[in-house]
Each structure stands twice: as structure tokens, then as C-alpha cells.
Design an enzyme around this catalytic site. Structure first.
Site, short mmCIF file in Angstrom:
data_model
loop_
_atom_site.label_atom_id
_atom_site.label_comp_id
_atom_site.label_asym_id
_atom_site.label_seq_id
_atom_site.Cartn_x
_atom_site.Cartn_y
_atom_site.Cartn_z
NE ARG A 56 -5.40 -19.26 -0.34
CZ ARG A 56 -6.68 -19.43 -0.42
NH1 ARG A 56 -7.40 -18.59 -1.13
NH2 ARG A 56 -7.27 -20.43 0.20
CE LYS B 173 -6.32 -18.28 3.51
NZ LYS B 173 -6.91 -19.19 4.51
NE ARG C 280 -4.25 -16.61 8.37
CZ ARG C 280 -4.06 -17.85 7.92
NH1 ARG C 280 -5.06 -18.70 7.91
NH2 ARG C 280 -2.88 -18.22 7.49
NE ARG D 282 0.62 -22.61 8.09
CZ ARG D 282 -0.57 -22.26 7.65
NH1 ARG D 282 -1.48 -23.18 7.45
NH2 ARG D 282 -0.84 -21.01 7.37
CG ASP E 142 -1.55 -28.30 5.17
OD1 ASP E 142 -1.93 -29.48 5.23
OD2 ASP E 142 -2.11 -27.45 4.46
CG ASN E 143 -5.24 -26.45 6.85
OD1 ASN E 143 -4.41 -25.66 6.38
ND2 ASN E 143 -6.16 -27.03 6.10
CG ASP F 281 -4.90 -22.35 7.23
OD1 ASP F 281 -4.69 -21.14 7.45
OD2 ASP F 281 -4.18 -23.04 6.49
P1 AMP Z 1 -5.65 -24.54 2.15
O1 AMP Z 1 -6.51 -25.59 1.55
O2 AMP Z 1 -6.20 -23.14 2.05
O3 AMP Z 1 -5.20 -24.86 3.53
O4 AMP Z 1 -4.33 -24.49 1.23
C1 AMP Z 1 -3.49 -25.58 1.00
C2 AMP Z 1 -2.27 -25.10 0.26
O5 AMP Z 1 -2.60 -24.56 -1.00
C3 AMP Z 1 -1.48 -24.00 0.99
O6 AMP Z 1 -0.12 -24.20 0.73
C4 AMP Z 1 -2.01 -22.76 0.33
O7 AMP Z 1 -1.12 -21.68 0.43
C5 AMP Z 1 -2.19 -23.20 -1.11
N1 AMP Z 1 -3.21 -22.45 -1.82
C6 AMP Z 1 -4.55 -22.48 -1.64
N2 AMP Z 1 -5.18 -21.66 -2.49
C7 AMP Z 1 -4.23 -21.05 -3.22
C8 AMP Z 1 -4.24 -20.08 -4.29
N3 AMP Z 1 -5.37 -19.56 -4.75
N4 AMP Z 1 -3.05 -19.70 -4.80
C9 AMP Z 1 -1.90 -20.22 -4.34
N5 AMP Z 1 -1.83 -21.14 -3.38
C10 AMP Z 1 -2.97 -21.55 -2.82
MG MG Z 2 -4.04 -24.21 4.84
#
Ligand code: AMP
Ligand code: MG
Length: 486
Positions: free
Chosen positions: A93, A113, A176, A183, A252-253, A262
Site C-alpha cells: 500500500r 503510504k 515518508r 529493508r 521487513d520492518n 514502519d
Molecule cells: P505492516 O504490518 O504494515 O508492516 O505490513 C506488512 C505487509 O502487509 C506489507 O507488505 C504491507 O505492504 C502489507 N499491508 C499492510 N496493510 C495493507 C493494506 N491495507 N493493503 C495492502 N497491503 C497491506
Molecule cells: Mg511493514
């Protein structure tokens, strides 16, 4: 100063090609309105603060308009989430709009984002809600102001576009800034998919763009990994010393630059609690406050695995072994300063640990303790602070040792106070403060977000009239459950 449309782009990551990212255009959100912009982040792009007032500003940061030389792309990566490998993540996203080259010759990634769906969205809608965008904005700028390495945040744009989480909310976008959004998970993706050539290309990109000094070393890759370990040791020391709980330390964060990144259900500790879990979906407490240290090491091990094509296992092991001692040295240094001590003593770690245990048992507000300790001479400050502790004999014993230690350094109270106030914030981003600002913003009133951001941008300065931001949190504020959906 530049005008908004004058930005110079040099999109180095985009040039790596389609194995690394996919071209995607942002999907605009309806009726965009600027919630907040950071003046100091605007300056990184040489932008005049007045630019944020231009209607074009909200259009550019809500997907309605794009610079001619921007090349929006979604990056692919993978990563270990709560200890399990997820082979395909990526910008689900967020979009890397491009890299701005500023007047100082620095590159800044513009990362939007909440910009809509991408090939990496999986089941997600590609959106971010106003609540989480404000939280991420405030944290990015607050950590930076505290001197804790972090990505920056340029602005948040609200909209009337509905999105569904636990309930219906409104979509927002956050812009951002970071020198890089690479990452640990980027390296893992190319390693586990056995794309050796691309892994090498990624390594060369990161070295030449972000660690050029390592290329001067006889062995650039080991020098690079060593620096990643060093930067992470320092970063985690800051988190632990300032009571910051990240909450989702998946690989990944984790930024390759060793910056906080993140932001999700993060928290600064109110009362000190080593076992605090800020992420309510973290049932096992994997990412609890005190676990951040071993987890950072674990994450570095995961990165090391992905670097085995470049660095011998023996060297990787030796380098990983540096993490804990480096972390401990940084942490002790920060805590000594927080206590107003400038000389090292072999009992310092014990002095810190005894204090934290007493705080844990009481409980005591972590941020206020250190600030008040510097407000007046030790004997006076400790007399007042004593009221907050339950184990009074334990506290008295600690106080006596601390006062002796402090007296031996011989600094005047004025000197001591200015040293301590320079490292102990009066203001910290408490969850309840963010929540009050979000509640107002959800009603269309952005004044509280802006005020809170302004207060937190000078966390060490006394700000007359802003005393309420330094108060203890109300009981409801301590028990706030921050939604993990974002
Ligand atoms: P995060 O927990 O925000 O670090 O996200 C983990 C993964 O899920 C990353 O690949 C994000 O891009 C994806 N992600 C989180 N929320 C969404 C969303 N609402 N739509 C699409 N991808 C998402
Ligand atoms: Mg993330």
C-alpha cells in the site's frame, strides 16, 4: 528554497529495474485535505513551509497529481514475521514515488503510504486510515526530535474515501522520507528466491548509494554488515533507554540503515514495565519491550543468512557476536547521561538495573522520573521522587549510592541540570496524547495534531503553557488498546 514543482529527481532504486519493483500509479483519495506538514522535513527537500499551504501540495500527496520526473514504484521484499518466513511481501500500500536530490546533494526517498493497491497487496485494500497515518507521522518526527534515528514524515493528507477496518474509517496518505526504504527483507527476498545476480545488484546498490565508505575498505561486504550491526546496536540502545516499544519487529520492518521504521502499534512506556507488550496481537510477547534486544540480534542473524553469498559464515558469526557488547556499551552510556553522570564506574550497570527494578515494582512514570531527577539537586529531587516508590528501603539504598556517585563527580547543580535536561525530555509521545489528537482529527479538527507535533518537536525545552503535555497520563490513557489494524 525551491517551489513544489521544482524538485529534482534521481530515481536510483527505480533504475534497478523490474526484478526490484513494479511501476504502479497512486490511486487518488477523494477530497484531499492537508492534516499536517513538518516544516523541518520540508526543509530536507529545500521547500519553503509556505508551499504546504498551496492547493497543489495536498493534490501531490494524495495521488491526484504527480511530478513529471517521479517514477512511482512498488518495491518487492519478503521477511520473517513473528519468526516465520513469509516469502512474498512488498509495498502492498506504499509507493516509492522517487528519490529527490536536494541542494546539499542528499537523496531522499519520497514514499507515499496508503496509495492504493499494488501487486503486493495480497488481500489488502492498499489503503491507510487517518488514525494510523497520524500515529506514524507523530512518531517519526518525535523520535527524530529526541535524537533517535528514524525515517522522517513530510505530511498527512485526509480524505472522504471510506475504508473498512473494525469499523468504517477514512483513508489518508502519509508521505515518508528516508535516505532509503531498503529493508532486511529485501535481501532475504533475493536470497530465498535464489536470484543471485539480483542479490548482488541489490548489495552493490546499497553499498554505492548508502555505504560508499565501505567500498574503500579491503572487504566492502564485511565492513557493510559490521556497520549494520553497529547501527542497530545503537538504535536499540536508544529505544531501550527512552522506553520506546516498536511492537512489530519483523525483518521487513527493519531498515538497512538502522533507523526506526514502519511504525504500527508502537508505544513509549508510561510507567516503566520491562515486560510491556504494545502490540495486542503479539500473544507470546515476542516483541515485548525487553525482548527488543534479543529480537534485534535474531533479525540480524536472518539478514546474515541472506548475506552468506558475500561473507563467510565465520566472519558473519564474529560480527553478530559484536551486537550485544556494542548494545550494552551504548545503552549504559545513554543511561549514565540520563542519570546526569559523566564518568564511568564499574557499578553503573548495577545502579541502572536496581533503579529499573524499583520502578518496575512500584510503578513509576519512566519519562518524568529522569526529568524530575535533574530539576533540582539530587537530595531535593530524590526526596520528592521517593513518594512514587513502594519499596522505600530499596529506594533509600539506591538514593544513597546515587547521591554518593553524583557528588563524587562534583558538578554544580546548574551544570548537572543543563546536562540532564538536554537528554531527558519534558515531553514524550504518549499513546493517550496521540489518541486525543486523532479523536479531534477524525472530527475534522487538525489543531490538536499540529499542537502536539509542535510540542514534541522541542521535547527537551520547557514550553510555557504546554505543561499539560508533560503530565502523568490519566488511568484510561495507560490502558489504551491501540488497534493493530492500520
Ligand atoms: P505492516 O504490518 O504494515 O508492516 O505490513 C506488512 C505487509 O502487509 C506489507 O507488505 C504491507 O505492504 C502489507 N499491508 C499492510 N496493510 C495493507 C493494506 N491495507 N493493503 C495492502 N497491503 C497491506
Ligand atoms: Mg511493514
Amino acid at each position: 528554497m525551491k517551489s513544489l514543482t521544482d524538485l529534482t529527481f534521481d530515481n536510483r532504486f527505480a533504475r534497478l529495474g523490474d526484478a526490484f519493483s513494479t511501476e504502479v500509479l497512486p490511486e487518488p483519495i477523494a477530497e484531499p485535505r492537508l492534516v499536517i506538514a513538518s516544516t523541518s522535513a520540508l526543509a530536507l527537500l529545500d521547500l519553503d513551509p509556505a508551499e504546504a499551504e498551496e492547493p497543489e501540495f495536498a493534490e501531490l500527496f494524495s495521488g491526484h497529481k504527480l511530478w513529471e520526473n517521479a517514477e512511482p514504484r512498488a518495491m518487492v521484499y519478503s521477511g520473517h514475521q513473528f519468526g516465520s518466513y513469509n516469502p512474498r511481501l512488498g509495498d502492498g500500500r506504499g509507493l516509492l514515488l522517487g528519490e529527490v536530490l536536494n541542494n546539499a546533494g542528499e537523496h531522499w526517498d519520497l514514499h507515499l503510504k496508503g496509495a492504493g493497491q499494488t501487486p503486493y497487496s495480497r488481500m489488502g485494500d492498499g489503503r491507510a486510515v487517518l488514525r494510523s497515518s497520524i500515529r506514524e507521522f507523530l512518531a517519526s518526527e518525535a523520535l527524530h526530535a529526541l535524537g533517535i534515528p528514524s525515517n522522517r514524515a513530510l505530511c498527512v493528507t485526509a480524505s472522504s474515501t471510506p475504508v473498512w477496518r473494525e469499523k468504517q474509517e477514512r483513508a489518508a496518505m502519509l508521505l515518508r522520507l528516508a535516505p532509503s526504504h531498503v529493508r532486511f527483507g529485501h535481501f532475504e527476498y533475493f536470497y530465498y528466491t535464489k536470484q543471485t545476480e539480483q542479490l548482488k545488484q541489490l548489495g552493490e546498490h546499497v553499498l554505492s548509494c548508502h555505504f560508499p565508505h565501505c567500498l574503500q575498505q579491503p572487504e566492502p561486504y564485511p565492513a557493510f554488515f559490521r556497520e549494520v550491526v553497529e547501527r542497530n546496536a545503537e538504535l536499540i540502545a536508544y529505544w531501550q533507554a527512552y522506553g520506546f516499544c516498536h511492537g512489530v519487529m519483523n525483518t521487513d520492518n527493519m531498515s538497512i540503515l538502522g533507523i526506526t521504521f514502519d511504525y504500527g502499534p508502537y508505544a513509549f512506556l508510561d510507567d516503566f514495565d520491562a515486560n510491556h507488550i504494545c502490540n495486542h496481537s503479539d500473544d507470546s510477547g515476542r516483541y515485548s519491550f525487553s525482548n527488543q534486544v534479543p529480537v534485534a540480534h535474531w533479525n540480524l542473524c536472518a539478514l546474515a543468512q541472506a548475506l552468506t553469498p558475500f561473507i563467510s559464515v565465520e566472519v558473519l558469526r564474529e560480527t553478530l557476536n559484536l551486537f550485544l557488547p556494542l548494545y550494552q556499551a551504548h545503552y549504559l552510556d545513554l543511561m549514565r547521561r540520563r542519570l546526569g553522570l559523566s564518568q564511568a564506574d564499574e557499578n553503573d550497570m548495577a545502579l541502572v538495573e536496581r533503579l529499573l527494578q524499583l520502578m518496575q515494582d512500584s510503578p513509576v512514570d519512566y519519562t518524568r522520573f529522569f526529568r524530575e531527577l535533574g530539576d533540582s539537586a539530587p537530595s531535593v529531587a530524590l526526596k520528592r521522587l521517593r513518594e512514587d516508590f513502594i519499596d522505600l528501603s530499596g529506594f533509600d539504598a539506591w538514593s544513597a549510592d546515587y547521591q554518593a556517585r553524583s557528588a563524587a563527580e562534583g558538578a554544580s547543580q546548574a551544570e548537572r541540570q543543563s546536562r540532564m535536561h538536554a537528554v531527558n525530555p519534558r515531553y514524550i509521545l504518549r499513546n493517550y496524547l496521540a489518541q486525543l489528537a486523532i479523536d479531534a482529527a477524525e472530527q475534522g479538527d487538525y489543531s490538536e495534531v499540529r499542537r502536539l507535533h509542535a510540542v514534541l518537536s522541542k521535547p527537551f525545552e520547557e514550553q510555557p503553557g504546554m505543561e499539560r503535555y508533560a503530565e502523568r497520563p490519566p488511568e484510561w490513557g495507560k490502558r489504551l488498546e491501540i488497534s493493530c489494524s492500520s
